[in-house]
Design an enzyme around this catalytic site. Structure first.
Site, PDB file in Angstrom:
ATOM      1  N   ASP A 295     -39.088  -6.188  -4.585  1.00  0.00           N
ATOM      2  CA  ASP A 295     -38.787  -6.927  -5.824  1.00  0.00           C
ATOM      3  C   ASP A 295     -40.036  -7.786  -6.059  1.00  0.00           C
ATOM      4  O   ASP A 295     -41.118  -7.443  -5.548  1.00  0.00           O
ATOM      5  CB  ASP A 295     -37.511  -7.782  -5.674  1.00  0.00           C
ATOM      6  CG  ASP A 295     -36.999  -8.312  -7.016  1.00  0.00           C
ATOM      7  OD1 ASP A 295     -36.423  -7.522  -7.780  1.00  0.00           O
ATOM      8  OD2 ASP A 295     -37.198  -9.507  -7.309  1.00  0.00           O
TER       9      ASP A 295
ATOM     10  N   LYS B 278     -29.038  -8.477  -2.139  1.00  0.00           N
ATOM     11  CA  LYS B 278     -30.389  -8.957  -2.473  1.00  0.00           C
ATOM     12  C   LYS B 278     -30.825  -9.938  -1.400  1.00  0.00           C
ATOM     13  O   LYS B 278     -29.985 -10.625  -0.810  1.00  0.00           O
ATOM     14  CB  LYS B 278     -30.377  -9.685  -3.824  1.00  0.00           C
ATOM     15  CG  LYS B 278     -31.744  -9.777  -4.463  1.00  0.00           C
ATOM     16  CD  LYS B 278     -32.019  -8.543  -5.292  1.00  0.00           C
ATOM     17  CE  LYS B 278     -33.398  -8.548  -5.890  1.00  0.00           C
ATOM     18  NZ  LYS B 278     -33.544  -7.427  -6.848  1.00  0.00           N
TER      19      LYS B 278
END
Ligand code: NDP
Ligand code: 2IT
Length: 444
Positions: A164, A124
């Site tokens: 995201d 991430k």
């Protein structure tokens, strides 16, 4: 392994990262029993190697705003675990982003990606840059500056970022453009790309659709379906929009959506036409959800979450820890039958306890929202074979993946009384695959 000791040690070594501690605690407490059935795991300290990211890149991003001011933000990429495939996971641009939040997301992503059945490790990244209120040109310059640092750490077989919070098709496009220029290659290093340059059909819809496919499987275990069910959705971004679209298509009724300023409650239900308005408002004009209430003359509640409204189903689709113990008690008191998480870790540990004690259907994000990264995985496959699949083909594969994830949760999470503990099911199933791969690959 003693879960409490492992967690205490991580807290001591990595203080001030509460979201990371929270995510680790949930996984450790549910896999402890299974882990301890395999003494070979502890011999090689598998648990610490699984909880601590392989590596973290951290860098300054410098860019120039429209007034000519030189601005700085922090950029990060957490490469958590690549035992089963290249690091894979989104990039978040939001003022709240810090290392602890990205470590929690990369940790969760590792188990989620394992559940998808596709070969993807967990990662991430992101920045504390907030696209809110920025011009298109500022967003482009920021994305380019971010990629100027990130590009050397990623690649189609190394680490494949995607979107995201705050990173959608526009931002992925700008980042891809810069990546392509710097690397002198056209490869599928990012997913969520535009359809004209290697993107997959259904990727924008995938997280929301996947969550509803998962919800359908959960409802089936109790002989129920979505028809006529009243649903609360939080958020009004990518995940929330396509969650709403699928609920409407399947005959459910969406009565709330929200953003960080408040929520709207439309007792008549948000229909297709009203959802089109929200999509235009959010994706094109980048407006506030309050404007929906002004246009359609319904209730708007500033500074609050939608969980106090009466409904059958709750679909948290905004951000972490947006649904606490009090919210959960209120939902249960109002007769909620299912909670399925589009967001990552939206329910606090206390809220999860309330849902499970009430024995309602409760699906954690790492299972229910895995449809997004699954179609990212399918985008990687299409890029590798240099072909694009039809909408129908991708949607069918997505359905089948969500069904498989549900089956894995049932297999590993069914308790003695028949209640399906989806948290345990998802964690144990996700963990076992990664653990076996790590064991086979030696101490690295
Ligand atoms: P978007 O940026 O498209 O939308 C985010 C939505 O949540 C917006 O309505 C935003 O409101 C709201 N929001 C964001 N932060 C906060 C906050 N701190 N408090 C209250 N509201 C907030 O993001 P996505 O829809 O892509 O992501 C939503 C969730 O889904 C996240 O948890 C993400 O990690 C998760 N997820 C996303 C996937 C994807 O493919 N995109 C896949 C799997 C999970 P505002 O506009 O006011 O900021
Ligand atoms: O949390 C998530 O799964 C995502 N933001 C999607 C990640 C991806 O690589 O598609």
């Amino acid at each position: 392994m003693n879960a409490t000791n492992v967690l205490e040690d991580l807290k001591r070594r990595f203080p001030n990262e509460p979201e990371y501690h929270q995510a680790v605690e949930e996984v450790l407490s549910t896999i402890e029993e299974e882990y301890n059935k395999h003494p070979e795991f502890d011999k090689v300290n598998l648990i610490e190697r699984l909880c601590i990211p392989d590596r973290v890149y951290q860098f300054r991003v410098t860019w120039v705003d429209d007034q000519g001011n030189v601005r700085t933000n922090m950029g990060y990429r957490v490469q958590h675990n690549n035992a089963i495939g290249p690091y894979k996971g989104g990039i978040r641009f939001h003022a709240s982003v810090n290392l602890g939040i990205l470590k929690f997301l990369a940790f969760e992503q590792t188990f989620k990606n394992s559940l998808t059945t596709l070969p993807m490790g967990g990662g991430k990244g992101g920045s504390d840059f907030s696209p809110r209120g920025k011009s298109n040109a500022e967003v482009m310059r920021f994305c380019q500056a971010f990629m100027l640092e990130l590009w050397r750490h990623i690649g189609p077989e190394t680490d494949v970022p995607a979107g995201d919070i705050g990173v959608g098709g526009r931002e992925v496009g700008y980042m891809f453009g810069m990546y392509k220029k710097l690397s002198h290659e056209f490869t599928g290093t990012l997913t969520g790309k535009g359809i004209e340059f290697g993107g997959s059909l259904i990727r924008p819809e995938a997280t929301g659709y996947g969550n509803i496919y998962f919800l359908q499987e959960m409802l089936k275990t109790r002989g129920l379906d979505l028809k006529g069910k009243v649903c609360l959705i939080s958020g009004s971004g990518n995940v929330a929009q396509y969650t709403a679209e699928k609920v409407i298509e399947l005959g459910g009724k969406v009565v709330t959506m929200s953003d960080s300023d408040g929520y709207i409650y439309d007792p008549d239900g948000i229909d297709r036409e009203k959802l089109d308005y929200i999509m235009e408002l959010k994706n094109l004009y980048r407006g506030r959800i309050r404007e929906y209430a002004e246009k359609y003359g319904c209730k708007y509640v500033a500074g609050a979450k939608p969980w106090g409204e009466k409904a059958d189903i709750a679909l948290p689709s905004a951000t972490q820890n947006e649904l606490n113990g009090d919210h959960a008690r209120q939902l249960v008191a109002n007769g909620v039958i299912a909670v399925s998480e589009g967001a990552n870790m939206p329910s606090t540990p206390e809220a999860i306890r309330v849902f499970q004690e009430a024995k309602i259907l409760y699906a954690p994000g790492k299972a229910a929202n895995a449809g997004g990264v699954s179609v990212s995985g399918l985008e990687m496959t299409q890029n590798s074979i240099k072909l694009g699949w039809s909408k129908e083909e991708v949607d069918e594969r997505l359905k089948s993946i969500m069904k498989n994830i549900h089956e894995a949760c049932v297999k590993y999470g069914t308790e003695a009384d028949g209640y399906i503990n989806y948290v345990k099911g998802a964690n144990v199933a996700g963990f076992m695959k990664v653990a076996k791969a790590m064991m086979a690959q030696g101490i690295v």
